[in-house]
Design an enzyme around this catalytic site. Structure first.
Site, PDB file in Angstrom:
ATOM      1  N   ASP A 196     -10.142  -4.626  -2.927  1.00  0.00           N
ATOM      2  CA  ASP A 196      -9.073  -4.041  -3.396  1.00  0.00           C
ATOM      3  C   ASP A 196      -9.426  -2.477  -3.603  1.00  0.00           C
ATOM      4  OD1 ASP A 196      -6.397  -2.995  -4.716  1.00  0.00           O
ATOM      5  OD2 ASP A 196      -6.366  -5.285  -5.079  1.00  0.00           O
ATOM      6  N   HIS A 273      -4.555  -1.349  -0.135  1.00  0.00           N
ATOM      7  CA  HIS A 273      -5.435  -1.830  -1.429  1.00  0.00           C
ATOM      8  C   HIS A 273      -6.856  -1.728  -0.669  1.00  0.00           C
ATOM      9  CE1 HIS A 273      -2.968  -3.060  -4.478  1.00  0.00           C
ATOM     10  NE2 HIS A 273      -2.019  -3.382  -3.592  1.00  0.00           N
ATOM     11  N   GLU A 337       2.208  -3.895  -1.354  1.00  0.00           N
ATOM     12  CA  GLU A 337       2.144  -2.508  -1.728  1.00  0.00           C
ATOM     13  C   GLU A 337       1.185  -1.557  -0.984  1.00  0.00           C
ATOM     14  OE1 GLU A 337       2.270  -3.690  -6.596  1.00  0.00           O
ATOM     15  OE2 GLU A 337       0.022  -3.705  -5.765  1.00  0.00           O
TER      16      GLU A 337
HETATM   17  C1  ACM Z   1       1.148  -8.058  -6.056  1.00  0.00           C
HETATM   18  O1  ACM Z   1       1.013  -8.574  -7.246  1.00  0.00           O
HETATM   19  N1  ACM Z   1       0.728  -6.984  -5.719  1.00  0.00           N
HETATM   20  C2  ACM Z   1       1.053  -9.231  -4.920  1.00  0.00           C
END
Ligand code: ACM
Ligand code: ZN
Length: 539
Positions: A196, A273, A337
């Protein structure tokens, strides 16, 4: 041998026998048929447990029976005719249960002793866990087991739980403990979130700086400050956060989990991420950086550049090694995201859009997914992604993990794609579990009490029966922005994991929250025995 037998009998006589066992465990077996005669069979520590000698998994199961039930593994030789002296041990682990579900088991307690029979080796393992949980409340070395037939088979094939080891690094020993906890509850998929913005954890031999450098951040934001809304007032903790898993260690986890009938599904989150990776390979970002491993939370605008051919090369190098370490059919590629703001102004990304005739940036992400899917297919693997992968079009074989509610999952099932349901409002165990926040450590927010986890129904009513078959199962997720220690992780996990496992194992009509909470108190004894931290109150 004889002397041992007598000493065991003497021991049994000397100890009080409570006979309180009722097999009411979590997850609840489908059938608990107590014998009308109300007779019992003694389960005595040190008793033999037989298993088919030639079967290595059954031998391992017998070792679990030693660990959890205090029994002594004793191989049974099938070829030789047994003499009277070699009658079956009082406790026997056997295969051959007729069921379409390999995880099905039946425990039979009667005059002959105790038999734990599975449709496969995993079923035997779950039977051992059920017996372990059944006797957890019993003190002493001897337990009187009421004569009974106890059977179960899980509703869903996919019974998952995720742990985020990127936001905070968790040592290998705790990852094993986490797997032990999953096994206790009948979970069979461990989704391991490994990368991440705040840290890169898996060793990639061809790209050593990922583990060497991107697994380190010098400090972390303090408190509930998501992102840098107010830089002047942002406080950092001055505590380095670091750690990575070598490939040997990850293989050790794969093996440890496999012995417990758990598949490890690694997640390499892309194209968003990815800031930790960009910090060592800035040329893979649209702006060229510089980037640094993020010491704060939130969605980062910097993602992998979709127009740079080196991006796919990088992804393939990483996933190639990941596939070598993890034998799982499914490889999770994240996809959540991932803002497309940088792509909108990046000359390389825009050139690619033009070349491909794309009208939306979402198609660039879909394009990456399709390439990644081709690569994974060449390795005999399949792709799982968060529900954002629907945007811009799913790749042919993608499995969708529906987290922003059930909607993405419904859409994917209607397109005949497989789905794992993990909606935030039932499955995000990084949320508070009690209304009163003062009673709990700082959490990311939200409110997910035990009852809300329990009431989840993974197959939405709006799907047809045919579409419903695409729902493979359910999963809860433990993100760790605000969870920095093993004790805290267990506190967030337990007992909400117990609730999700009844969602995973039981048919909807068999669920009953009141009865579940009654059974939970016995399970908490297992938690205490194993020194697992848990939230002792629930709502
Ligand atoms: C997530 O909770 N961003 C998959
Ligand atoms: Zn770009």
């Amino acid at each position: 041998m004889k002397r041992k037998f007598f000493s065991l009998m003497a021991l049994a006589a000397a100890l009080s026998v409570s006979g309180e066992v009722n097999y009411q465990v979590v997850p609840l077996p489908q059938r608990i048929e107590l014998d009308k005669t109300a007779q019992t069979t003694l389960l005595i520590k040190g008793q033999a447990v037989s298993y088919p000698a030639e079967n290595a998994q059954m031998r391992r199961n017998a070792e679990f029976a030693r660990e959890f039930l205090g029994l002594v593994p004793t191989p049974e030789q099938p070829s030789k005719k047994k003499s009277k002296k070699q009658q079956s041990a009082p406790v026997a682990l056997t295969l051959g249960l007729q069921s379409e579900k390999p995880d099905a088991y039946q425990i039979t307690v009667g005059k002959q002793g105790v038999t734990i029979q599975g449709a496969s080796e995993s079923g035997v393992f779950y039977g051992i866990q059920t017996l372990r949980k059944s006797i957890a409340a019993e003190p002493g070395d001897t337990v009187a087991l009421p004569w009974a037939i106890v059977c179960a088979e899980p509703r869903f094939l996919y019974r998952g739980t995720m742990l985020d080891c990127a936001r905070h690094f968790f040592p290998l020993e705790f990852v094993k403990t986490y797997i032990d906890i999953l096994a206790l509850h009948g979970v069979n998929k461990f989704h391991w979130h490994l990368t991440d913005d705040q840290g890169w954890r898996p060793e990639i031999k061809a790209l050593p700086d990922l583990a060497r450098k991107a697994s380190y951040r010098p400090y972390t934001i303090v408190g509930k400050n998501i992102g840098l809304a107010d830089p002047a007032n942002t406080i950092y903790d001055d505590t380095p956060e670091q750690g990575f898993y070598t490939q040997a260690e990850m293989r050790e986890i794969v093996q440890y989990a496999a012995e417990r009938y758990i598949t490890v599904i690694p997640e390499i989150d892309l194209p968003g991420h990815m800031v930790a990776a960009l910090s060592v390979y800035p040329e893979l970002g649209c702006t060229g950086g510089p980037y640094f491993v993020r010491p704060y939370w939130g969605i980062d605008p910097d993602v992998l550049c979709a127009g740079n051919p080196k991006t796919l090369e990088f992804i393939k190098t990483v996933l190639g090694e990941i596939c070598e370490v993890f034998p799982s059919k499914y490889i999770h590629i994240g996809g959540d995201e991932s803002p497309r703001t940088r792509w909108k102004t990046c000359p390389k990304c825009q050139a690619k859009m033009k070349e491909k005739g794309y009208t939306q940036e979402a198609q660039l992400q879909s394009d990456i997914n399709k390439e990644v899917e081709k690569f994974l297919t060449s390795k005999g693997r399949e792709l799982i992604g968060w529900d954002e992968i629907l945007e811009g079009g799913l790749s042919e074989n993608a499995t969708v993990m529906s987290w922003r509610g059930f909607k993405g999952g419904i859409e994917a099932a209607r397109q005949h794609h497989r789905v794992i349901m993990t909606p935030t409002n039932h499955c995000y165990i990084d949320y508070y579990q009690l209304k009163n926040h003062d009673q709990q450590p700082l959490a990311i927010g939200g409110y997910l009490p035990l009852s809300k986890v329990y009431e989840m129904e993974p197959i939405p009513g709006e799907l047809s029966e045919e579409e419903g078959k695409y729902i493979l199962g359910a999963q809860c997720n433990l993100w760790t922005e605000y969870v920095a220690s093993p004790d805290h992780a267990m506190y967030m996990l337990l007992p909400r994991l117990a609730a999700i496992t009844e969602v995973q194992w039981l048919q909807p009509e068999a669920k009953n929250f009141e009865q579940f909470t009654g059974r939970l108190s016995n399970l908490q004894r297992v938690y205490r025995k194993a020194c697992y931290k848990y939230c002792a109150t629930y709502e």
